[in-house]
Write a protein that holds these residues in place. Structure first.
Motif, PDB file in Angstrom:
ATOM      1  N   UNK A  54       0.842  -1.192   0.000  1.00  0.00           N
ATOM      2  CA  UNK A  54       0.000   0.000   0.000  1.00  0.00           C
ATOM      3  C   UNK A  54       0.876   1.240   0.000  1.00  0.00           C
ATOM      4  N   UNK A  55       0.292   2.353  -0.418  1.00  0.00           N
ATOM      5  CA  UNK A  55       0.961   3.644  -0.392  1.00  0.00           C
ATOM      6  C   UNK A  55       0.140   4.619   0.438  1.00  0.00           C
ATOM      7  N   UNK A  56       0.812   5.411   1.245  1.00  0.00           N
ATOM      8  CA  UNK A  56       0.175   6.382   2.118  1.00  0.00           C
ATOM      9  C   UNK A  56      -0.599   7.422   1.324  1.00  0.00           C
ATOM     10  N   UNK A  57      -1.778   7.783   1.865  1.00  0.00           N
ATOM     11  CA  UNK A  57      -2.604   8.806   1.241  1.00  0.00           C
ATOM     12  C   UNK A  57      -2.823   9.993   2.175  1.00  0.00           C
ATOM     13  N   UNK A  58      -3.298   9.745   3.406  1.00  0.00           N
ATOM     14  CA  UNK A  58      -3.512  10.837   4.354  1.00  0.00           C
ATOM     15  C   UNK A  58      -3.601  10.296   5.772  1.00  0.00           C
ATOM     16  N   UNK A  59      -3.426  11.187   6.736  1.00  0.00           N
ATOM     17  CA  UNK A  59      -3.583  10.850   8.161  1.00  0.00           C
ATOM     18  C   UNK A  59      -4.214  12.048   8.849  1.00  0.00           C
ATOM     19  N   UNK A  60      -5.030  11.775   9.855  1.00  0.00           N
ATOM     20  CA  UNK A  60      -5.691  12.845  10.589  1.00  0.00           C
ATOM     21  C   UNK A  60      -6.079  12.381  11.981  1.00  0.00           C
ATOM     22  N   UNK A  61      -6.459  13.318  12.809  1.00  0.00           N
ATOM     23  CA  UNK A  61      -6.967  13.035  14.145  1.00  0.00           C
ATOM     24  C   UNK A  61      -8.490  13.033  14.077  1.00  0.00           C
ATOM     25  N   UNK A  77       4.803  11.198   9.128  1.00  0.00           N
ATOM     26  CA  UNK A  77       4.042  10.520   8.075  1.00  0.00           C
ATOM     27  C   UNK A  77       4.931  10.350   6.853  1.00  0.00           C
ATOM     28  N   UNK A  78       4.703   9.278   6.102  1.00  0.00           N
ATOM     29  CA  UNK A  78       5.491   9.099   4.877  1.00  0.00           C
ATOM     30  C   UNK A  78       5.051  10.111   3.820  1.00  0.00           C
ATOM     31  N   UNK A  79       5.880  10.306   2.837  1.00  0.00           N
ATOM     32  CA  UNK A  79       5.484  11.153   1.717  1.00  0.00           C
ATOM     33  C   UNK A  79       4.296  10.514   1.009  1.00  0.00           C
ATOM     34  N   UNK A  80       3.454  11.334   0.454  1.00  0.00           N
ATOM     35  CA  UNK A  80       2.294  10.845  -0.283  1.00  0.00           C
ATOM     36  C   UNK A  80       2.751   9.857  -1.354  1.00  0.00           C
ATOM     37  N   UNK A  81       2.092   8.699  -1.421  1.00  0.00           N
ATOM     38  CA  UNK A  81       2.417   7.699  -2.428  1.00  0.00           C
ATOM     39  C   UNK A  81       3.563   6.779  -2.059  1.00  0.00           C
ATOM     40  N   UNK A  82       4.061   6.883  -0.799  1.00  0.00           N
ATOM     41  CA  UNK A  82       5.120   5.983  -0.341  1.00  0.00           C
ATOM     42  C   UNK A  82       4.626   5.226   0.889  1.00  0.00           C
ATOM     43  N   UNK A 103      -6.811   8.303  12.388  1.00  0.00           N
ATOM     44  CA  UNK A 103      -7.008   7.455  11.206  1.00  0.00           C
ATOM     45  C   UNK A 103      -5.990   7.770  10.138  1.00  0.00           C
ATOM     46  N   UNK A 104      -5.810   6.802   9.252  1.00  0.00           N
ATOM     47  CA  UNK A 104      -5.004   7.034   8.063  1.00  0.00           C
ATOM     48  C   UNK A 104      -5.559   6.219   6.907  1.00  0.00           C
ATOM     49  N   UNK A 105      -5.281   6.702   5.699  1.00  0.00           N
ATOM     50  CA  UNK A 105      -5.742   6.035   4.472  1.00  0.00           C
ATOM     51  C   UNK A 105      -4.546   5.641   3.623  1.00  0.00           C
ATOM     52  N   UNK A 106      -4.716   4.540   2.922  1.00  0.00           N
ATOM     53  CA  UNK A 106      -3.702   4.052   2.000  1.00  0.00           C
ATOM     54  C   UNK A 106      -4.365   3.656   0.697  1.00  0.00           C
TER      55      UNK A 106
END
Length: 109
Positions: A54-61, A77-82, A103-106
């Motif tokens: 998976x690749x990182x998309x976003x993270x939030x509280x 957080x990783x760079x977007x897409x990594x 939460x975070x999305x990939x």
């Protein structure tokens, strides 16, 4: 105590402890933190890693924050897409029996 669920956002799936996805689909991981102790806890840092393939998309509280938590920030957080580590730092105290979410999305490769 930390509990984690996942849902397939692309397919409007329900949250659970496991899920399936096709390449290009978005998975959302929700981590719930709960203080089961009888006293407040502070200096709270929550950390997780993006899953394999998976690749990182976003993270939030999550909102709203528990009453005595004054702030929540995504501090790593990783760079977007990594891929990589995601970390949230909470400021204040988590009182007994309180809980909140991050939460975070990939995106599935």
């Amino acid at each position: 105590v930390l509990t984690k669920t996942v849902r397939n956002v692309t397919q409007s799936g329900a949250a659970g402890t496991s899920n399936t996805a096709l390449p290009g689909e978005v998975l959302e991981y929700l981590i719930t933190y709960t203080n089961n102790a009888s006293t407040a806890v502070s200096t709270i840092v929550i950390s997780d890693n993006t899953p394999a393939f998976t690749n990182f998309s976003l993270a939030t509280c999550g909102a709203p924050l528990p009453a005595a938590i004054s702030a929540c920030a995504v501090t790593t957080q990783p760079a977007m897409g990594t891929a990589g580590n995601v970390q949230w730092t909470l400021t204040g105290s988590l009182n007994a029996s309180q809980s909140g979410t991050v939460l975070f999305r990939v995106i599935v490769q």
